[in-house]
Write a protein that holds these residues in place. Structure first.
Motif, mmCIF file in Angstrom:
data_model
loop_
_atom_site.group_PDB
_atom_site.id
_atom_site.type_symbol
_atom_site.label_atom_id
_atom_site.label_comp_id
_atom_site.label_asym_id
_atom_site.label_seq_id
_atom_site.Cartn_x
_atom_site.Cartn_y
_atom_site.Cartn_z
ATOM 1 N N SER A 16 -7.290 -0.708 -0.712
ATOM 2 C CA SER A 16 -8.267 -0.419 -1.772
ATOM 3 C C SER A 16 -8.496 1.022 -2.119
ATOM 4 C CB SER A 16 -9.829 -0.652 -1.137
ATOM 5 O OG SER A 16 -9.988 0.028 0.226
ATOM 6 N N ASN A 72 -12.081 -3.693 13.212
ATOM 7 C CA ASN A 72 -12.130 -2.590 11.853
ATOM 8 C C ASN A 72 -13.475 -1.418 12.408
ATOM 9 O OD1 ASN A 72 -10.716 -4.423 11.024
ATOM 10 N ND2 ASN A 72 -11.976 -5.048 9.287
ATOM 11 N N PHE A 100 -10.523 0.872 6.758
ATOM 12 C CA PHE A 100 -10.464 0.213 7.835
ATOM 13 C C PHE A 100 -10.788 -1.329 7.775
ATOM 14 C CE2 PHE A 100 -10.959 4.635 9.099
ATOM 15 C CZ PHE A 100 -9.790 4.773 9.950
ATOM 16 N N TYR A 135 7.285 -5.155 13.612
ATOM 17 C CA TYR A 135 6.465 -4.493 13.117
ATOM 18 C C TYR A 135 5.915 -3.093 14.112
ATOM 19 C CZ TYR A 135 1.964 -4.117 10.472
ATOM 20 O OH TYR A 135 0.787 -3.748 9.817
ATOM 21 N N HIS A 191 -10.415 -12.204 9.532
ATOM 22 C CA HIS A 191 -9.141 -12.271 10.157
ATOM 23 C C HIS A 191 -9.094 -11.642 11.739
ATOM 24 C CE1 HIS A 191 -7.407 -14.071 6.695
ATOM 25 N NE2 HIS A 191 -7.785 -12.798 6.069
ATOM 26 N N ASP A 197 -4.417 9.854 4.976
ATOM 27 C CA ASP A 197 -3.282 9.604 5.998
ATOM 28 C C ASP A 197 -3.969 9.580 7.529
ATOM 29 O OD1 ASP A 197 -0.494 9.720 4.924
ATOM 30 O OD2 ASP A 197 -1.661 11.159 3.737
ATOM 31 N N ILE A 234 -6.281 13.757 0.335
ATOM 32 C CA ILE A 234 -5.331 12.326 0.741
ATOM 33 C C ILE A 234 -4.868 12.607 2.006
ATOM 34 C CG2 ILE A 234 -3.501 10.898 0.067
ATOM 35 C CD1 ILE A 234 -4.499 10.860 -2.893
ATOM 36 N N ASN A 285 -5.541 3.853 12.322
ATOM 37 C CA ASN A 285 -5.594 2.295 12.160
ATOM 38 C C ASN A 285 -4.109 2.066 12.723
ATOM 39 O OD1 ASN A 285 -3.958 0.510 9.921
ATOM 40 N ND2 ASN A 285 -5.992 -0.369 10.569
ATOM 41 N N SER A 335 0.971 -1.303 -0.093
ATOM 42 C CA SER A 335 0.170 -0.055 0.066
ATOM 43 C C SER A 335 0.997 1.207 -0.019
ATOM 44 C CB SER A 335 -0.945 -0.037 1.071
ATOM 45 O OG SER A 335 -1.504 -1.307 1.222
ATOM 46 N N GLU A 336 2.137 1.365 0.772
ATOM 47 C CA GLU A 336 2.699 2.425 0.933
ATOM 48 C C GLU A 336 3.225 2.633 -0.562
ATOM 49 O OE1 GLU A 336 3.270 4.239 3.586
ATOM 50 O OE2 GLU A 336 2.467 2.844 5.036
HETATM 51 N N1 FAQ Z 1 -7.958 -2.616 1.126
HETATM 52 O O1 FAQ Z 1 -10.507 -9.881 7.795
HETATM 53 P P1 FAQ Z 1 -10.158 -8.528 7.458
HETATM 54 C C1 FAQ Z 1 -1.251 3.841 3.828
HETATM 55 C C2 FAQ Z 1 -8.772 -7.506 3.064
HETATM 56 S S1 FAQ Z 1 -2.212 3.066 4.876
HETATM 57 C C3 FAQ Z 1 -7.684 -4.046 0.545
HETATM 58 O O2 FAQ Z 1 -10.838 -7.413 8.110
HETATM 59 P P2 FAQ Z 1 -7.413 -7.717 8.425
HETATM 60 C C4 FAQ Z 1 -0.522 5.003 4.220
HETATM 61 C C5 FAQ Z 1 -8.115 -8.132 4.016
HETATM 62 O O3 FAQ Z 1 -6.483 -7.975 3.490
HETATM 63 C C6 FAQ Z 1 -3.073 1.855 4.005
HETATM 64 N N2 FAQ Z 1 -7.913 -5.015 1.278
HETATM 65 O O4 FAQ Z 1 -8.219 -8.312 7.245
HETATM 66 C C7 FAQ Z 1 -0.380 6.113 2.895
HETATM 67 C C8 FAQ Z 1 -8.720 -9.540 3.639
HETATM 68 O O5 FAQ Z 1 -8.106 -10.277 2.496
HETATM 69 P P3 FAQ Z 1 -7.087 -11.310 2.455
HETATM 70 C C9 FAQ Z 1 -2.738 0.370 4.467
HETATM 71 C C10 FAQ Z 1 -8.445 -5.007 2.333
HETATM 72 O O6 FAQ Z 1 -6.106 -8.170 7.923
HETATM 73 C C11 FAQ Z 1 -1.303 7.066 2.821
HETATM 74 C C12 FAQ Z 1 -10.211 -9.411 3.608
HETATM 75 O O7 FAQ Z 1 -10.211 -8.012 3.157
HETATM 76 N N3 FAQ Z 1 -2.608 0.047 5.706
HETATM 77 O O8 FAQ Z 1 -0.822 3.235 2.826
HETATM 78 C C13 FAQ Z 1 -8.700 -3.948 2.991
HETATM 79 O O9 FAQ Z 1 -7.665 -8.505 9.643
HETATM 80 C C14 FAQ Z 1 -1.100 7.910 1.958
HETATM 81 C C15 FAQ Z 1 -10.786 -9.461 5.160
HETATM 82 O O10 FAQ Z 1 -10.564 -8.365 6.017
HETATM 83 C C16 FAQ Z 1 -2.544 -1.024 6.222
HETATM 84 O O11 FAQ Z 1 -2.372 -2.002 5.444
HETATM 85 C C17 FAQ Z 1 -8.687 -2.644 2.419
HETATM 86 N N4 FAQ Z 1 -8.831 -1.432 2.842
HETATM 87 O O12 FAQ Z 1 -7.863 -6.170 8.455
HETATM 88 C C18 FAQ Z 1 0.432 5.736 1.932
HETATM 89 C C19 FAQ Z 1 -2.590 -0.969 7.769
HETATM 90 N N5 FAQ Z 1 -9.582 -4.190 4.221
HETATM 91 O O13 FAQ Z 1 -5.687 -10.837 3.120
HETATM 92 C C20 FAQ Z 1 0.317 6.872 0.603
HETATM 93 C C21 FAQ Z 1 -2.372 -2.443 8.330
HETATM 94 C C22 FAQ Z 1 -9.423 -5.430 4.214
HETATM 95 O O14 FAQ Z 1 -7.649 -12.510 3.514
HETATM 96 C C23 FAQ Z 1 -0.365 7.660 0.678
HETATM 97 N N6 FAQ Z 1 -3.382 -3.569 7.946
HETATM 98 N N7 FAQ Z 1 -8.854 -6.102 3.121
HETATM 99 O O15 FAQ Z 1 -7.118 -11.874 1.171
HETATM 100 C C24 FAQ Z 1 -4.308 -3.804 8.823
HETATM 101 O O16 FAQ Z 1 -4.673 -2.713 10.008
HETATM 102 C C25 FAQ Z 1 -5.463 -4.730 8.474
HETATM 103 O O17 FAQ Z 1 -4.604 -5.450 7.542
HETATM 104 C C26 FAQ Z 1 -6.834 -4.149 7.852
HETATM 105 C C27 FAQ Z 1 -7.721 -5.410 7.422
HETATM 106 C C28 FAQ Z 1 -7.420 -3.399 8.975
HETATM 107 C C29 FAQ Z 1 -6.562 -3.307 6.645
#
Ligand code: FAQ
Length: 335
Positions: A129, A241, A218, A167, A227, A149, A144, A155, A64-65
């Protein structure tokens, strides 16, 4: 003959029992560490599923980053002033750094960057997404920063207390930088909101387009989050979430008022009883479609990422050659 076979079977059974006893002792130590809020470190024993979950989440976060650099980079050449251009370049560069910290954290779990990038490029791993939406005007850079952010910080601050050490430590630095990013977006939108009527309208239009996708960042609602329960039991995730999404809405409402911009939700109102804002229904069909690859920019983002990777091959080769030469030289000097 039969006696030897029976002997071997008994020896194997004893070995298995020993293995199971050892695993159980390791499991107990792991569970106790998690319960005591101790950190799990790379050399510690951990369940395979814990490792796999971390790799999945950290990889998705890292992807994502670096994919997230694209929508904003779209505006670097068209930033309205040198000051804005310098700020935006620094921000986009920070995102690359965040990717680096996160890929490094994933490497401590035994998964190399090449493997993760290959999974991203072949669609076997996801990225957020939010980055599948286009940045149509300069105000989108502000939206954005403020919303995307802002959602990222909401989160990620709890992830600084994630049970996996590398992490959690990566997140401390990332959150500090995200906080600057959020403020630059807020300040940019404030300038536009207080500018000409056209600039105000541009800021409002950007907020109208980014609000709902930001809430989707979220993840799915708790009852569809496959998960969450396990990740919370392992203290990878500290909040659900929906809990974080609610917190984000509560933070944004007064900020939108200060900005002089409206949030595009007629159902948004304070609920005295719950102590939170109620808000309208999120279009989860749109969310799942974006995840399936059907968002407005999915194809463009991944094509651009693959191209950047291919065009950067010579840099990786040169860096590897330099490192090999450097290491050879050091070894030679030692010998
Ligand atoms: N997009 O069971 P859960 C940034 C998927 S910030 C895509 O709830 P989990 C900064 C999920 O992977 C953005 N997919 O999953 C920036 C799972 O599919 P899988 C990144 C999503 O992991 C700012 C399925 O849905 N931040 O980039 C999304 O417990 C400006 C079921 O979901 C992080 O990654 C979504 N929104 O909770 C950069 C934070 N939501 O893997 C540039 C760390 C869910 O089984 C410019 N991640 N899915 O195929 C987390 O906190 C968690 O992974 C969640 C999802 C909360 C995102």
């Amino acid at each position: 003959m039969a006696t030897a076979a029976a002997h071997r079977t008994a020896a194997a059974a004893a070995h298995d029992a020993q293995d199971t006893a050892a695993t159980t002792a390791y499991e107990r130590a792991f569970d106790a560490a998690v319960a005591a809020d101790d950190r799990i470190e790379p050399r510690d024993w951990m369940p395979d599923a814990y490792r796999a979950t971390l790799v999945r989440q950290i990889a998705q976060h890292a992807h994502s980053e670096i994919i997230g650099m694209q929508p904003e980079a779209n505006w670097i050449t068209r930033a309205p002033s040198l000051r804005r251009k310098a700020i935006l370049m620094a921000k986009v560069q920070d995102e690359a750094g965040h990717g680096l910290y996160l890929y490094s954290a994933a490497e401590t779990l035994g998964t190399g960057r090449d493997e993760l990038l290959d999974k991203l490029h072949s669609g076997r791993q996801k990225y957020s997404s939010i980055f599948n939406y286009p940045t149509l005007t300069w105000a989108d850079v502000g939206a954005i920063g403020w919303l995307v952010d802002g959602a990222a910080i909401t989160n990620q601050v709890p992830l600084c207390r994630c049970s996996y050490g590398p992490y959690a430590r990566a997140m401390v630095r990332i959150c500090k930088e995200e906080s600057f990013h959020q403020r630059q977006g807020y300040e940019l939108l404030l300038a536009l909101s207080n500018g000409t009527p056209e600039q105000h309208a541009m800021a409002q239009d950007a907020v109208d387009r980014w609000w709902w996708p930001s809430l989707m960042m979220f993840g799915p609602p708790d009852d569809a989050s496959q998960h969450s329960a396990q990740s919370m039991a392992w203290k990878i995730k500290r909040h659900s979430n929906d809990e974080l999404r609610r917190r984000f809405v509560d933070i944004c409402v007064p900020q939108a008022e200060s900005l002089g911009l409206a949030l595009p939700d007629p159902d948004l109102r304070w609920n005295e009883e719950r102590g939170h804002h109620d808000f309208g229904a999120i279009d989860w069909t749109e969310f799942w479609e974006v995840l399936k690859g059907n968002g407005p920019c999915n194809e463009q983002r991944i094509t651009q990422r693959r191209r950047a990777h291919d065009e950067g091959a010579w840099v990786r080769e040169a860096a590897a050659a330099h490192a090999a030469k450097h290491n050879g030289g050091t070894q030679g000097a030692r010998a």
